[in-house]
Design a protein around this motif. Sequence first.
Motif, PDB file in Angstrom:
ATOM      1  N   VAL A 264       0.838  -1.207   0.000  1.00  7.44           N
ATOM      2  CA  VAL A 264       0.000   0.000   0.000  1.00  7.44           C
ATOM      3  C   VAL A 264       0.868   1.250   0.000  1.00  7.44           C
ATOM      4  O   VAL A 264       0.581   2.228  -0.710  1.00  7.44           O
ATOM      5  N   LEU A 265       1.947   1.236   0.782  1.00  6.20           N
ATOM      6  CA  LEU A 265       2.864   2.380   0.803  1.00  6.20           C
ATOM      7  C   LEU A 265       3.468   2.619  -0.570  1.00  6.20           C
ATOM      8  O   LEU A 265       3.584   3.767  -1.028  1.00  6.20           O
ATOM      9  N   GLY A 266       3.860   1.541  -1.242  1.00  8.84           N
ATOM     10  CA  GLY A 266       4.473   1.690  -2.557  1.00  8.84           C
ATOM     11  C   GLY A 266       3.540   2.339  -3.562  1.00  8.84           C
ATOM     12  O   GLY A 266       3.921   3.270  -4.275  1.00  8.84           O
ATOM     13  N   PHE A 267       2.290   1.879  -3.621  1.00  7.08           N
ATOM     14  CA  PHE A 267       1.350   2.454  -4.575  1.00  7.08           C
ATOM     15  C   PHE A 267       0.961   3.879  -4.193  1.00  7.08           C
ATOM     16  O   PHE A 267       0.748   4.728  -5.069  1.00  7.08           O
ATOM     17  N   ASN A 268       0.870   4.179  -2.901  1.00  8.79           N
ATOM     18  CA  ASN A 268       0.565   5.554  -2.492  1.00  8.79           C
ATOM     19  C   ASN A 268       1.709   6.506  -2.841  1.00  8.79           C
ATOM     20  O   ASN A 268       1.476   7.627  -3.313  1.00  8.79           O
ATOM     21  N   LEU A 269       2.942   6.067  -2.605  1.00 10.94           N
ATOM     22  CA  LEU A 269       4.089   6.899  -2.978  1.00 10.94           C
ATOM     23  C   LEU A 269       4.161   7.098  -4.481  1.00 10.94           C
ATOM     24  O   LEU A 269       4.465   8.200  -4.962  1.00 10.94           O
ATOM     25  N   LEU A 270       3.881   6.036  -5.225  1.00 10.33           N
ATOM     26  CA  LEU A 270       3.890   6.150  -6.679  1.00 10.33           C
ATOM     27  C   LEU A 270       2.823   7.126  -7.150  1.00 10.33           C
ATOM     28  O   LEU A 270       3.074   7.963  -8.035  1.00 10.33           O
ATOM     29  N   GLY A 271       1.628   7.054  -6.574  1.00 10.08           N
ATOM     30  CA  GLY A 271       0.562   7.971  -6.963  1.00 10.08           C
ATOM     31  C   GLY A 271       0.889   9.419  -6.620  1.00 10.08           C
ATOM     32  O   GLY A 271       0.673  10.319  -7.438  1.00 10.08           O
ATOM     33  N   ASP A 272       1.431   9.656  -5.424  1.00  3.27           N
ATOM     34  CA  ASP A 272       1.801  11.025  -5.047  1.00  3.27           C
ATOM     35  C   ASP A 272       2.918  11.560  -5.926  1.00  3.27           C
ATOM     36  O   ASP A 272       2.913  12.737  -6.321  1.00  3.27           O
ATOM     37  N   GLY A 273       3.895  10.697  -6.238  1.00  2.00           N
ATOM     38  CA  GLY A 273       4.986  11.140  -7.107  1.00  2.00           C
ATOM     39  C   GLY A 273       4.522  11.433  -8.515  1.00  2.00           C
ATOM     40  O   GLY A 273       4.943  12.431  -9.124  1.00  2.00           O
ATOM     41  N   LEU A 274       3.650  10.584  -9.057  1.00  2.00           N
ATOM     42  CA  LEU A 274       3.118  10.828 -10.401  1.00  2.00           C
ATOM     43  C   LEU A 274       2.278  12.092 -10.433  1.00  2.00           C
ATOM     44  O   LEU A 274       2.272  12.822 -11.428  1.00  2.00           O
ATOM     45  N   ARG A 275       1.551  12.372  -9.354  1.00  2.00           N
ATOM     46  CA  ARG A 275       0.749  13.595  -9.301  1.00  2.00           C
ATOM     47  C   ARG A 275       1.634  14.829  -9.412  1.00  2.00           C
ATOM     48  O   ARG A 275       1.309  15.780 -10.126  1.00  2.00           O
ATOM     49  N   ASP A 276       2.779  14.802  -8.703  1.00  2.00           N
ATOM     50  CA  ASP A 276       3.694  15.943  -8.783  1.00  2.00           C
ATOM     51  C   ASP A 276       4.391  15.996 -10.136  1.00  2.00           C
ATOM     52  O   ASP A 276       4.600  17.076 -10.703  1.00  2.00           O
ATOM     53  N   TRP A 277       4.743  14.837 -10.673  1.00  2.00           N
ATOM     54  CA  TRP A 277       5.499  14.788 -11.923  1.00  2.00           C
ATOM     55  C   TRP A 277       4.641  15.207 -13.105  1.00  2.00           C
ATOM     56  O   TRP A 277       5.135  15.842 -14.056  1.00  2.00           O
ATOM     57  N   LEU A 278       3.360  14.852 -13.094  1.00  2.00           N
ATOM     58  CA  LEU A 278       2.470  15.181 -14.195  1.00  2.00           C
ATOM     59  C   LEU A 278       1.762  16.520 -14.018  1.00  2.00           C
ATOM     60  O   LEU A 278       0.922  16.871 -14.847  1.00  2.00           O
ATOM     61  N   ASP A 279       2.093  17.240 -12.977  1.00  2.00           N
ATOM     62  CA  ASP A 279       1.465  18.541 -12.749  1.00  2.00           C
ATOM     63  C   ASP A 279       1.881  19.514 -13.853  1.00  2.00           C
ATOM     64  O   ASP A 279       3.074  19.749 -14.049  1.00  2.00           O
ATOM     65  N   PRO A 280       0.933  20.090 -14.598  1.00  2.00           N
ATOM     66  CA  PRO A 280       1.297  21.009 -15.680  1.00  2.00           C
ATOM     67  C   PRO A 280       2.073  22.232 -15.198  1.00  2.00           C
ATOM     68  O   PRO A 280       2.929  22.752 -15.894  1.00  2.00           O
TER      69      PRO A 280
END
Length: 285
Positions: A264-280
């Motif tokens: 669960v930690l891995g997928f949450n970290l991945l989601g938070d990181g992708l949110r920041d990375w894909l932020d326009p």
Amino acid sequence: MRDLSANGVSVGRKSAWRRLPLAVKIGGFIILLVLLGMVAGWLNPTDPNATGPNRLSPPSPQHLLGTDLLGRDLLARVLAGAQNALYVGVIAVGIGLSLGVLLGMLAGYFGGWIDSLLSFVLDSLYAFPALLLALLFAAVFNPGATSSMAAIGIAAVPAFARLARAGVLSVKAQPYVEAARALGMGSARIIARHVLPNILGPLVVQASLAFAASILAEAGLSYLGLGTQPPTASWGRMLREAQSYQELSVFPVLWPGLAIAFTVLGFNLLGDGLRDWLDPRRQSR
């Protein structure tokens, strides 16, 4: 020229890797470990349901993670539980993503009474969390992995639908969509070619976060007896079975608990990181 080109590609790859947020790297690494564990479970010759004389034994060369009350190998059961968790997560997120994106895009693109009707249906789904849906499905059908996957997937539909609807409302007002409509392009082609590709970023982030929620929900439902049924190994059911004798050995509780936590930690970290990375706003800097 070849050396310069190769060096340029190498430097470009290194810089692209460095630009990835730390959360994406950590989350991706943890998920990679889970996937490797799933593959190792396929190759592991030990039967996760095979009992033995060594009961509640600590980690040893014969049983790397120890055994449970019935003498079953905990490593084999944790790996089998990883397969089950990822399988349930993929199906549940697939249900929520496909139905949610379809309903959200229809509501956002066409508007009017379609938007009002679908919004009412989605708001109604918010009143039925995964646990209540699982209880409902267990009463109508037999409790098991199938009913839990359907309950978790349907409970995830509103989040995907709202995200897709908001993205469609933003994209369909863009000039290139108006130009495509003026050229006589059909709605289905506009949605597939211009709308959907421009809203995939937030949906990917939501899918990663929903995957973590699905794994956690499946573990909770299995712990309550509404999810995966024996003899199939499930992390939540392993915790339930080990609860009655945790004073005798901590390992049957420790390993499935850590597996749930790190996945669960891995997928949450991945989601938070992708949110920041894909932020326009970040990409425009």
